[in-house]
Design a protein around this motif. Structure first.
Motif, PDB file in Angstrom:
ATOM      1  N   ARG A 199      -5.817 -22.590  -8.465  1.00  0.00           N
ATOM      2  CA  ARG A 199      -5.487 -22.074  -9.796  1.00  0.00           C
ATOM      3  C   ARG A 199      -5.285 -20.553  -9.790  1.00  0.00           C
ATOM      4  NH1 ARG A 199     -10.062 -24.696 -13.534  1.00  0.00           N
ATOM      5  NH2 ARG A 199     -11.324 -24.319 -11.685  1.00  0.00           N
ATOM      6  N   VAL A 200      -4.861 -20.042  -8.658  1.00  0.00           N
ATOM      7  CA  VAL A 200      -4.539 -18.621  -8.563  1.00  0.00           C
ATOM      8  C   VAL A 200      -3.023 -18.492  -8.478  1.00  0.00           C
ATOM      9  CG1 VAL A 200      -4.745 -16.515  -7.183  1.00  0.00           C
ATOM     10  CG2 VAL A 200      -6.692 -18.077  -7.402  1.00  0.00           C
ATOM     11  N   ARG A 201      -2.449 -17.694  -9.330  1.00  0.00           N
ATOM     12  CA  ARG A 201      -1.004 -17.540  -9.387  1.00  0.00           C
ATOM     13  C   ARG A 201      -0.572 -16.400  -8.458  1.00  0.00           C
ATOM     14  NH1 ARG A 201       4.020 -16.956  -9.669  1.00  0.00           N
ATOM     15  NH2 ARG A 201       5.163 -16.634 -11.608  1.00  0.00           N
ATOM     16  N   PRO A 202       0.158 -16.701  -7.390  1.00  0.00           N
ATOM     17  CA  PRO A 202       0.703 -15.609  -6.570  1.00  0.00           C
ATOM     18  C   PRO A 202       1.667 -14.779  -7.427  1.00  0.00           C
ATOM     19  CG  PRO A 202       0.730 -17.684  -5.361  1.00  0.00           C
ATOM     20  CD  PRO A 202       0.436 -18.013  -6.798  1.00  0.00           C
ATOM     21  N   TYR A 203       1.369 -13.500  -7.583  1.00  0.00           N
ATOM     22  CA  TYR A 203       2.088 -12.675  -8.553  1.00  0.00           C
ATOM     23  C   TYR A 203       3.047 -11.714  -7.855  1.00  0.00           C
ATOM     24  CZ  TYR A 203       2.396  -8.975 -12.227  1.00  0.00           C
ATOM     25  OH  TYR A 203       2.810  -8.028 -13.118  1.00  0.00           O
ATOM     26  N   TYR A 204       2.511 -10.810  -7.052  1.00  0.00           N
ATOM     27  CA  TYR A 204       3.349  -9.865  -6.340  1.00  0.00           C
ATOM     28  C   TYR A 204       3.119  -9.978  -4.839  1.00  0.00           C
ATOM     29  CZ  TYR A 204       4.672  -6.954 -10.439  1.00  0.00           C
ATOM     30  OH  TYR A 204       5.200  -6.478 -11.611  1.00  0.00           O
ATOM     31  N   LEU A 205       4.188  -9.679  -4.104  1.00  0.00           N
ATOM     32  CA  LEU A 205       4.072  -9.446  -2.666  1.00  0.00           C
ATOM     33  C   LEU A 205       4.639  -8.043  -2.451  1.00  0.00           C
ATOM     34  CD1 LEU A 205       3.581 -10.270   0.257  1.00  0.00           C
ATOM     35  CD2 LEU A 205       5.749 -11.504   0.250  1.00  0.00           C
ATOM     36  N   PHE A 206       3.757  -7.119  -2.139  1.00  0.00           N
ATOM     37  CA  PHE A 206       4.155  -5.710  -2.024  1.00  0.00           C
ATOM     38  C   PHE A 206       4.631  -5.360  -0.634  1.00  0.00           C
ATOM     39  CE2 PHE A 206       1.010  -5.250  -5.496  1.00  0.00           C
ATOM     40  CZ  PHE A 206       1.793  -4.561  -6.405  1.00  0.00           C
ATOM     41  N   LEU A 207       5.711  -4.631  -0.550  1.00  0.00           N
ATOM     42  CA  LEU A 207       5.980  -3.961   0.713  1.00  0.00           C
ATOM     43  C   LEU A 207       4.945  -2.844   0.813  1.00  0.00           C
ATOM     44  CD1 LEU A 207       9.052  -5.181   0.087  1.00  0.00           C
ATOM     45  CD2 LEU A 207       9.428  -3.881   2.162  1.00  0.00           C
ATOM     46  N   CYS A 208       4.421  -2.671   2.015  1.00  0.00           N
ATOM     47  CA  CYS A 208       3.334  -1.708   2.219  1.00  0.00           C
ATOM     48  C   CYS A 208       3.805  -0.290   1.866  1.00  0.00           C
ATOM     49  CB  CYS A 208       2.907  -1.782   3.682  1.00  0.00           C
ATOM     50  SG  CYS A 208       1.462  -0.827   4.081  1.00  0.00           S
ATOM     51  N   ASP A 209       2.937   0.466   1.190  1.00  0.00           N
ATOM     52  CA  ASP A 209       3.260   1.853   0.838  1.00  0.00           C
ATOM     53  C   ASP A 209       3.549   2.678   2.087  1.00  0.00           C
ATOM     54  OD1 ASP A 209       2.824   1.495  -1.889  1.00  0.00           O
ATOM     55  OD2 ASP A 209       0.707   2.058  -1.744  1.00  0.00           O
ATOM     56  N   GLN A 210       4.404   3.689   1.895  1.00  0.00           N
ATOM     57  CA  GLN A 210       4.785   4.530   3.041  1.00  0.00           C
ATOM     58  C   GLN A 210       3.789   5.651   3.296  1.00  0.00           C
ATOM     59  OE1 GLN A 210       9.271   5.389   2.973  1.00  0.00           O
ATOM     60  NE2 GLN A 210       8.716   5.316   0.839  1.00  0.00           N
ATOM     61  N   TRP A 211       2.521   5.317   3.377  1.00  0.00           N
ATOM     62  CA  TRP A 211       1.545   6.350   3.712  1.00  0.00           C
ATOM     63  C   TRP A 211       1.679   6.721   5.188  1.00  0.00           C
ATOM     64  CZ3 TRP A 211      -1.418   9.153   0.574  1.00  0.00           C
ATOM     65  CH2 TRP A 211      -1.737   8.648  -0.690  1.00  0.00           C
ATOM     66  N   PRO A 212       1.529   7.983   5.512  1.00  0.00           N
ATOM     67  CA  PRO A 212       1.495   8.341   6.940  1.00  0.00           C
ATOM     68  C   PRO A 212       0.338   7.581   7.602  1.00  0.00           C
ATOM     69  CG  PRO A 212       1.599  10.313   5.558  1.00  0.00           C
ATOM     70  CD  PRO A 212       1.385   9.148   4.637  1.00  0.00           C
ATOM     71  N   PRO A 215       5.251 -15.491  -4.990  1.00  0.00           N
ATOM     72  CA  PRO A 215       5.078 -14.131  -5.505  1.00  0.00           C
ATOM     73  C   PRO A 215       6.412 -13.387  -5.531  1.00  0.00           C
ATOM     74  CG  PRO A 215       4.391 -14.221  -3.198  1.00  0.00           C
ATOM     75  CD  PRO A 215       4.793 -15.628  -3.581  1.00  0.00           C
ATOM     76  N   GLN A 216       6.548 -12.479  -6.451  1.00  0.00           N
ATOM     77  CA  GLN A 216       7.750 -11.639  -6.508  1.00  0.00           C
ATOM     78  C   GLN A 216       7.608 -10.516  -5.481  1.00  0.00           C
ATOM     79  OE1 GLN A 216      10.681 -11.532  -8.852  1.00  0.00           O
ATOM     80  NE2 GLN A 216      11.152 -10.280  -7.051  1.00  0.00           N
ATOM     81  N   LEU A 217       8.597 -10.413  -4.615  1.00  0.00           N
ATOM     82  CA  LEU A 217       8.601  -9.321  -3.638  1.00  0.00           C
ATOM     83  C   LEU A 217       8.916  -8.021  -4.378  1.00  0.00           C
ATOM     84  CD1 LEU A 217       8.495  -8.728  -0.534  1.00  0.00           C
ATOM     85  CD2 LEU A 217      10.981  -9.076  -0.516  1.00  0.00           C
ATOM     86  N   VAL A 218       8.063  -7.023  -4.237  1.00  0.00           N
ATOM     87  CA  VAL A 218       8.286  -5.766  -4.952  1.00  0.00           C
ATOM     88  C   VAL A 218       8.068  -4.545  -4.059  1.00  0.00           C
ATOM     89  CG1 VAL A 218       7.779  -6.461  -7.339  1.00  0.00           C
ATOM     90  CG2 VAL A 218       5.915  -5.754  -5.875  1.00  0.00           C
TER      91      VAL A 218
END
Ligand SMILES: *Cc1c(COP(=O)(O)O)cnc(C)c1O
Length: 374
Positions: free
Chosen positions: A279-292, A321-324
């Motif tokens: 019962r968990v809704r996959p919401y976002y799939l984030f591309l990893c932040d561009q941290w050094p 999940p929505q790729l964002v």
């Protein structure tokens, strides 16, 4: 999160809750790690500028310490690659400092704001998006700061959705959390509260019946969590998720796409399928932040598209999940492909099916100004 370990509130004589005990035992010094792991990070563990590490014994127990590419260890154990520089990458890639009207508050959208209530985390994720916490306005709120933030939200009635995050707000005691949530609920214009927490993943015993009771008082309240790998779904995390869902607290998952952790399409499919079943809704799939220092954990844009493409046609839309991309410069999160539109022609578009077949979708034969341009 914070560099020092969280202050424990275990009183003498009182029986500590399992989660407080677990948290008190969190490992933050290399020498407290199992020997093989301690040795692995010893050469660089004290390097200047290394993002400090911290992990709960529970989360570490999910790892296979003999596997150098273990998906749990990749998320919590420092890596020498973090010290590599990559010219051209900004510090604070999502520009939170620029979008913070006052300490502990980040605002990038007209109707939403993030309140940085939690000052610590149970585990320091190597890919942390808020590794700059403690700098500038990006710090956890104290009591006075909370009242300033409440006043700001009251003055900005267009903000109707407040994301309570941090750090992990569920590391706060129930009473402290209840106080902050009730202050938020005292603002008429705030309709929805969302709590961002990785506790179901890193400290599932935190999801106690009393916490559930506390959260329920302040609904509508959504819980946003971050499962990144199927192995993070355990009997304890299932209990935690079951309690939340059964209490009417919708849970959504925001994964971060990480090389070697979940950039294998089948791993991501299994994760989403299993979460959906809980019962968990996959919401976002984030591309990893561009941290050094995160080059070794990031995936290419095309690899991200391939993962997303794999899910479509295999899973229900409710489980995808929505790729964002959280846009550099702090310009907000935007959805990115894959694109199923092959081309546009007068009066119709050509689409492709997940199988690869092409089909036409005809626009209606009504003369609308917009259609003439098609
Ligand atoms: C991610 C984020 C939100 C919430 O975004 P949604 O797309 O509504 O989930 C709100 N405020 C800030 C500052 C954020 O980073």
């Amino acid at each position: 999160m914070q560099k020092s370990a969280p202050r424990q509130r275990i009183q003498k004589g009182a029986i500590a809750t399992p989660w407080a005990q677990e948290l008190a035992q969190a490992i933050a010094r290399p020498e407290d790690l199992p020997e093989a792991l301690a040795e692995r990070i010893a050469p660089f563990a004290n390097a200047q500028g290394l993002f400090p590490f911290k992990v709960t014994p529970y989360y570490l127990s999910l790892a296979d310490p003999r596997d150098p590419r273990d998906p749990i260890l990749l998320q919590c154990l420092p890596d020498a690659a973090e010290l590599k520089e990559r010219p051209g990458l900004e510090l604070d890639p999502i520009a939170e400092r620029r979008h913070s009207p006052l300490p502990g508050l980040v605002r990038r959208y007209p109707d939403r704001a993030a309140l940085l209530l939690g000052r610590a985390c149970a585990v320091h994720c190597r890919h942390c998006t808020r590794r700059h916490m403690g700098q500038g306005n990006i710090r956890g709120l104290d009591a006075a700061g909370l009242e300033d933030a409440i006043a700001f939200l009251r003055d900005h009635a267009e903000i109707s959705d407040v994301l309570v995050t941090g750090g992990d707000p569920l590391l706060l005691d129930d009473e402290v959390l209840a106080h902050a949530l009730s202050r938020l609920r005292s603002i008429q214009s705030v309709r929805v509260i969302r709590v961002g927490t990785r506790a179901p993943v890193t400290l599932p015993t935190r999801i106690t019946p009393n916490l559930i009771k506390t959260l329920r008082r302040f609904g509508p309240l959504y819980v946003l969590t971050q499962f990144n790998h199927p192995r993070e779904i355990t009997s304890l995390s299932k209990i935690a998720l079951g309690r939340l869902a059964s209490a009417g607290l919708p849970v959504a998952n925001q994964s971060v796409l990480l090389r070697g952790v979940n950039d294998d399409p089948e791993v991501m499919e299994e994760l989403c399928r299993n979460l959906f079943g809980l019962r968990v809704r996959p919401y976002y799939l984030f591309l990893c932040d561009q941290w050094p220092g995160l080059e070794h954990l990031r995936t290419s844009f095309d690899a991200a598209l391939a993962v997303s493409e794999h899910l479509r046609g295999r899973l229900s839309g409710l489980a995808i999940p929505q790729l964002v991309v959280d846009l550099p410069g702090g310009l907000g999160k935007v959805p990115v492909g894959p694109d199923y539109v092959v081309r546009r022609e007068p009066g119709k578009v050509v689409l492709r099916a997940p199988s690869g077949e092409r089909v036409e979708y005809l626009n209606p034969i009504v003369q609308e100004p917009a259609e003439k341009e098609a």
